[in-house]
Scaffold this motif. Structure first.
Motif, PDB file in Angstrom:
ATOM      1  N   TYR A  23      15.272   0.721  24.478  1.00 33.81           N
ATOM      2  CA  TYR A  23      16.622   1.248  24.652  1.00 33.81           C
ATOM      3  C   TYR A  23      17.228   1.598  23.294  1.00 33.81           C
ATOM      4  CZ  TYR A  23      21.478   1.755  25.901  1.00 33.81           C
ATOM      5  OH  TYR A  23      22.734   2.246  26.050  1.00 33.81           O
ATOM      6  N   ALA A  24      17.032   0.726  22.311  1.00 36.36           N
ATOM      7  CA  ALA A  24      17.563   1.002  20.972  1.00 36.36           C
ATOM      8  C   ALA A  24      16.942   2.263  20.396  1.00 36.36           C
ATOM      9  CB  ALA A  24      17.313  -0.189  20.051  1.00 36.36           C
ATOM     10  N   GLN A  25      15.647   2.464  20.630  1.00 35.72           N
ATOM     11  CA  GLN A  25      14.970   3.669  20.154  1.00 35.72           C
ATOM     12  C   GLN A  25      15.543   4.908  20.829  1.00 35.72           C
ATOM     13  OE1 GLN A  25      12.566   3.975  17.705  1.00 35.72           O
ATOM     14  NE2 GLN A  25      12.908   6.148  17.944  1.00 35.72           N
ATOM     15  N   ALA A  26      15.743   4.834  22.135  1.00 34.28           N
ATOM     16  CA  ALA A  26      16.304   5.974  22.865  1.00 34.28           C
ATOM     17  C   ALA A  26      17.699   6.299  22.370  1.00 34.28           C
ATOM     18  CB  ALA A  26      16.313   5.689  24.364  1.00 34.28           C
ATOM     19  N   ASP A  27      18.511   5.264  22.098  1.00 33.04           N
ATOM     20  CA  ASP A  27      19.861   5.476  21.605  1.00 33.04           C
ATOM     21  C   ASP A  27      19.840   6.155  20.239  1.00 33.04           C
ATOM     22  OD1 ASP A  27      22.736   5.179  21.604  1.00 33.04           O
ATOM     23  OD2 ASP A  27      22.477   3.491  20.226  1.00 33.04           O
ATOM     24  N   SER A  28      18.958   5.707  19.373  1.00 30.26           N
ATOM     25  CA  SER A  28      18.834   6.305  18.047  1.00 30.26           C
ATOM     26  C   SER A  28      18.377   7.758  18.147  1.00 30.26           C
ATOM     27  CB  SER A  28      17.834   5.496  17.213  1.00 30.26           C
ATOM     28  OG  SER A  28      17.548   6.145  16.006  1.00 30.26           O
ATOM     29  N   GLY A  67      22.759  20.529  33.491  1.00 27.68           N
ATOM     30  CA  GLY A  67      22.280  21.364  32.394  1.00 27.68           C
ATOM     31  C   GLY A  67      22.244  20.690  31.045  1.00 27.68           C
ATOM     32  N   TRP A  68      22.678  19.446  30.959  1.00 27.10           N
ATOM     33  CA  TRP A  68      22.599  18.679  29.718  1.00 27.10           C
ATOM     34  C   TRP A  68      22.278  17.231  30.048  1.00 27.10           C
ATOM     35  CZ3 TRP A  68      26.295  14.867  29.799  1.00 27.10           C
ATOM     36  CH2 TRP A  68      27.442  15.104  30.556  1.00 27.10           C
ATOM     37  N   LEU A  69      21.843  16.484  29.029  1.00 29.77           N
ATOM     38  CA  LEU A  69      21.438  15.105  29.235  1.00 29.77           C
ATOM     39  C   LEU A  69      22.437  14.138  28.602  1.00 29.77           C
ATOM     40  CD1 LEU A  69      17.629  15.365  28.329  1.00 29.77           C
ATOM     41  CD2 LEU A  69      18.739  15.756  30.541  1.00 29.77           C
ATOM     42  N   ASP A  70      22.797  13.101  29.358  1.00 36.15           N
ATOM     43  CA  ASP A  70      23.550  11.999  28.768  1.00 36.15           C
ATOM     44  C   ASP A  70      22.526  11.015  28.202  1.00 36.15           C
ATOM     45  OD1 ASP A  70      22.553  10.468  30.924  1.00 36.15           O
ATOM     46  OD2 ASP A  70      24.422  10.672  32.053  1.00 36.15           O
ATOM     47  N   GLU A  71      22.982   9.885  27.665  1.00 39.44           N
ATOM     48  CA  GLU A  71      22.048   8.947  27.032  1.00 39.44           C
ATOM     49  C   GLU A  71      20.995   8.419  28.004  1.00 39.44           C
ATOM     50  OE1 GLU A  71      23.265   6.109  23.967  1.00 39.44           O
ATOM     51  OE2 GLU A  71      25.272   6.944  24.162  1.00 39.44           O
ATOM     52  N   ALA A  72      21.395   8.087  29.220  1.00 38.87           N
ATOM     53  CA  ALA A  72      20.440   7.559  30.194  1.00 38.87           C
ATOM     54  C   ALA A  72      19.392   8.609  30.550  1.00 38.87           C
ATOM     55  CB  ALA A  72      21.171   7.083  31.451  1.00 38.87           C
ATOM     56  N   GLU A  73      19.831   9.838  30.775  1.00 35.56           N
ATOM     57  CA  GLU A  73      18.897  10.913  31.104  1.00 35.56           C
ATOM     58  C   GLU A  73      17.973  11.206  29.920  1.00 35.56           C
ATOM     59  OE1 GLU A  73      21.556  13.485  34.288  1.00 35.56           O
ATOM     60  OE2 GLU A  73      21.914  13.752  32.138  1.00 35.56           O
ATOM     61  N   PHE A  74      18.513  11.114  28.706  1.00 39.18           N
ATOM     62  CA  PHE A  74      17.688  11.333  27.520  1.00 39.18           C
ATOM     63  C   PHE A  74      16.609  10.269  27.420  1.00 39.18           C
ATOM     64  CE2 PHE A  74      16.658  11.268  22.987  1.00 39.18           C
ATOM     65  CZ  PHE A  74      16.420  12.611  22.766  1.00 39.18           C
ATOM     66  N   GLY A  75      16.953   9.027  27.781  1.00 41.24           N
ATOM     67  CA  GLY A  75      15.953   7.969  27.826  1.00 41.24           C
ATOM     68  C   GLY A  75      14.854   8.297  28.816  1.00 41.24           C
ATOM     69  N   THR A  76      15.233   8.869  29.951  1.00 43.99           N
ATOM     70  CA  THR A  76      14.247   9.305  30.935  1.00 43.99           C
ATOM     71  C   THR A  76      13.354  10.393  30.340  1.00 43.99           C
ATOM     72  OG1 THR A  76      15.719   8.784  32.768  1.00 43.99           O
ATOM     73  CG2 THR A  76      13.943  10.361  33.224  1.00 43.99           C
ATOM     74  N   LEU A  77      13.951  11.319  29.610  1.00 41.66           N
ATOM     75  CA  LEU A  77      13.183  12.390  28.977  1.00 41.66           C
ATOM     76  C   LEU A  77      12.148  11.819  28.016  1.00 41.66           C
ATOM     77  CD1 LEU A  77      12.743  15.438  28.523  1.00 41.66           C
ATOM     78  CD2 LEU A  77      14.423  15.279  26.680  1.00 41.66           C
ATOM     79  N   ILE A  78      12.544  10.825  27.237  1.00 42.01           N
ATOM     80  CA  ILE A  78      11.603  10.201  26.312  1.00 42.01           C
ATOM     81  C   ILE A  78      10.442   9.592  27.092  1.00 42.01           C
ATOM     82  CG2 ILE A  78      11.283   8.287  24.690  1.00 42.01           C
ATOM     83  CD1 ILE A  78      14.064   8.931  23.615  1.00 42.01           C
ATOM     84  N   GLY A  79      10.755   8.947  28.203  1.00 37.17           N
ATOM     85  CA  GLY A  79       9.698   8.390  29.040  1.00 37.17           C
ATOM     86  C   GLY A  79       8.784   9.460  29.608  1.00 37.17           C
TER      87      GLY A  79
END
Length: 104
Positions: A23-28, A67-79
């Motif tokens: 989670y910390a990595q995704a936030d960064s 059309g854009w990602l919030d932090e949670a969605e961005f974490g999903t993208l990383i996954g």
């Protein structure tokens, strides 16, 4: 029995700290990707930190379809990409991709 309890506690502790680290990595990474600091990562901003990103993966991560990602969605993208976005120009490739490409 005590060994089983200790082993279970160790696994639970490792899983908890592993999730916190992810989670910390995704936030960064979200902070790095959000170039204009509006708490939204557009496809263009995401591609700037992961050149291998496809529109299809971005759309899959965009759970609410805005059309854009919030932090949670961005974490999903990383996954979904299987690699953290660590900086502008990152190829986003993994060593397993390189291995499978060279094996063909």
């Amino acid at each position: 029995m005590k060994k089983l309890v200790l082993a279970a506690a160790a696994v639970l502790t490792a899983a908890t700290f592993g999730a916190a680290g992810a989670y910390a990595q995704a936030d960064s990474d979200f902070s790095k990707a959000d170039a204009n600091h509006d708490n939204q990562v557009t496809f263009e901003e995401a591609v700037a930190v992961n050149a291998q990103l496809t529109q299809d993966l971005f759309t899959k991560a965009d759970a609410d379809g805005n059309g854009w990602l919030d932090e949670a969605e961005f974490g999903t993208l990383i996954g979904l990409t299987g690699a953290a976005t660590t900086g502008v120009g990152n190829s986003g490739g993994t060593s397993s991709e390189a291995s499978s490409s060279s094996a063909m």
